[in-house]
Design a protein around this motif. Structure first.
Motif, PDB file in Angstrom:
ATOM      1  N   GLY A 220       0.721  -1.276  -0.082  1.00 18.15           N
ATOM      2  CA  GLY A 220      -0.090  -0.017  -0.012  1.00 18.15           C
ATOM      3  C   GLY A 220       0.858   1.149  -0.182  1.00 18.15           C
ATOM      4  O   GLY A 220       1.739   1.340   0.654  1.00 18.15           O
ATOM      5  N   LEU A 221       0.880   2.223  -1.071  1.00 19.07           N
ATOM      6  CA  LEU A 221       1.645   3.301  -1.110  1.00 19.07           C
ATOM      7  C   LEU A 221       1.154   4.501  -0.949  1.00 19.07           C
ATOM      8  O   LEU A 221      -0.313   4.586  -1.058  1.00 19.07           O
ATOM      9  N   ALA A 222       1.860   5.471  -0.471  1.00 23.31           N
ATOM     10  CA  ALA A 222       1.415   6.852  -0.162  1.00 23.31           C
ATOM     11  C   ALA A 222       2.364   8.028  -1.039  1.00 23.31           C
ATOM     12  O   ALA A 222       3.380   7.476  -1.616  1.00 23.31           O
ATOM     13  N   THR A 223       1.570   9.015  -1.252  1.00 24.42           N
ATOM     14  CA  THR A 223       2.403  10.200  -2.046  1.00 24.42           C
ATOM     15  C   THR A 223       2.634  11.161  -0.936  1.00 24.42           C
ATOM     16  O   THR A 223       2.692  11.126   0.354  1.00 24.42           O
ATOM     17  N   GLY A 224       2.913  12.400  -1.610  1.00 21.17           N
ATOM     18  CA  GLY A 224       3.225  13.621  -0.816  1.00 21.17           C
ATOM     19  C   GLY A 224       4.775  13.677  -0.460  1.00 21.17           C
ATOM     20  O   GLY A 224       5.479  12.955  -1.149  1.00 21.17           O
ATOM     21  N   SER A 225       5.380  14.928   0.168  1.00 22.67           N
ATOM     22  CA  SER A 225       6.527  15.059   0.389  1.00 22.67           C
ATOM     23  C   SER A 225       7.440  14.021   1.024  1.00 22.67           C
ATOM     24  O   SER A 225       8.337  13.617   0.833  1.00 22.67           O
ATOM     25  N   THR A 226       6.420  13.448   2.347  1.00 17.92           N
ATOM     26  CA  THR A 226       7.349  12.545   3.434  1.00 17.92           C
ATOM     27  C   THR A 226       7.911  11.651   2.504  1.00 17.92           C
ATOM     28  O   THR A 226       9.020  11.183   2.831  1.00 17.92           O
ATOM     29  N   PRO A 227       7.299  10.564   1.693  1.00 17.22           N
ATOM     30  CA  PRO A 227       7.848   9.470   1.436  1.00 17.22           C
ATOM     31  C   PRO A 227       8.832   9.664   0.051  1.00 17.22           C
ATOM     32  O   PRO A 227       9.425   8.613  -0.356  1.00 17.22           O
ATOM     33  N   GLU A 228       9.025  10.802  -0.727  1.00 13.54           N
ATOM     34  CA  GLU A 228      10.028  11.108  -1.577  1.00 13.54           C
ATOM     35  C   GLU A 228      11.278  10.520  -1.331  1.00 13.54           C
ATOM     36  O   GLU A 228      11.859   9.626  -2.263  1.00 13.54           O
ATOM     37  N   GLY A 229      11.843  10.808  -0.366  1.00  3.51           N
ATOM     38  CA  GLY A 229      13.213  10.429   0.133  1.00  3.51           C
ATOM     39  C   GLY A 229      13.269   8.847   0.261  1.00  3.51           C
ATOM     40  O   GLY A 229      14.120   8.237  -0.236  1.00  3.51           O
ATOM     41  N   ALA A 230      12.417   8.102   0.850  1.00  3.48           N
ATOM     42  CA  ALA A 230      12.330   6.707   0.773  1.00  3.48           C
ATOM     43  C   ALA A 230      12.315   6.077  -0.672  1.00  3.48           C
ATOM     44  O   ALA A 230      12.871   5.018  -0.841  1.00  3.48           O
ATOM     45  N   TYR A 231      11.239   6.803  -1.557  1.00  4.09           N
ATOM     46  CA  TYR A 231      11.313   6.115  -2.596  1.00  4.09           C
ATOM     47  C   TYR A 231      12.591   6.182  -3.572  1.00  4.09           C
ATOM     48  O   TYR A 231      13.053   5.513  -4.160  1.00  4.09           O
TER      49      TYR A 231
END
Ligand code: F6R
Length: 248
Positions: free
Chosen positions: A33-44
């Protein structure tokens, strides 16, 4: 809830990426299950790097996203489909047909939402659900209110969410007023949840999520009732929890 306290955004991102990569390695056919937004950008970014180094593969992975703005076409540069393509899907070996993001242009919203939940149920539910958190405590786009809505549904975004997301659009008026969001039911049915947070503007929401009463006015607080939640947050996001003397 297991809490990882990380010193900054980069450390938070790396730790979050290790949890996701670990799931993929142990269960190569997992439903993420995936999320968007600023927070996960670094993990991606970390996941893309590790894929390019040959450390992980998304070949068997299925994905289902939390939400999408209603009315935005998938090619719109602020749609969550576009975000997922440009931050992750276009750079790894996930099969396009294995990725699902709600279609913002769907005409029959009720049928679409029922179908989204049916798909998740048919897969045996999400194996690892990644969640960011809104300043108002929302998870997905489940906004503060008098109840937790179980099913995937269309939601009216609150003024605080419109304000928070206006930074991505040319003007505040361009921010869509409605969104599709996975409901609290499929989120809580996930086998494991990874909640990530960064920055002082999330400190209040993080405090209410971890230390507050389970209350739909902070939708994240329902996660206290889930048996397997890992929270990865930087010190700024945890600052209110730390100030309250909670050991993290
Ligand atoms: C996005 C989502 C939202 C965000 C939240 C935080 O798919 O579900 O709940 O996680 O609004 O957004 P950022 O990370 O931009 O602060």
């Amino acid at each position: 809830m297991k809490i990882f306290r990380e010193k900054d955004y980069d450390a938070m991102s790396r730790r979050a990426a290790t949890v996701i990569a670990g799931e993929i390695v142990h269960n190569p056919a997992c439903l993420l299950g995936l999320a968007t937004g600023s927070t996960p950008e670094g993990a991606y970014k970390y996941l893309v790097d590790w894929y390019k180094q040959g450390l992980i593969s998304f070949r068997g992975v299925l994905s289902v996203n939390l939400d999408e703005y209603k009315g935005l076409e998938p090619s719109h540069d602020q749609s969550y489909r576009y975000f997922m393509q440009s931050n992750l899907f276009d750079h790894v070996d996930i099969a396009p047909e294995n990725t699902r993001v709600p279609d913002g242009l769907t005409k029959d919203a009720l049928a679409f939402c029922a179908g989204y939940d049916a798909y998740i149920r048919a897969q045996g539910y999400v194996d690892l659900q990644l969640l960011g958190i809104g300043r108002n405590g929302h998870i997905g786009f489940n906004e503060p209110g008098d109840c937790f809505v179980k099913e995937t549904h269309v939601v009216d975004l609150t003024e605080s969410t419109i304000d928070a997301n206006a930074r991505f659009f040319a003007t505040r008026d361009d921010v869509p007023r409605q969104a599709f969001t996975m409901g609290i039911g499929p989120i809580m049915a996930a086998k494991k949840i990874l909640l990530i947070a960064s920055g002082e503007e999330k400190a209040e929401a993080v405090y209410n999520t971890i230390c507050g009463a389970v209350d739909p006015h902070c939708q994240g607080s329902i996660l206290q009732l889930h048996p397997d939640v890992v929270m990865v947050a930087d010190e700024a996001a945890l600052s209110k929890v730390i100030a309250a003397g909670v050991k993290v």
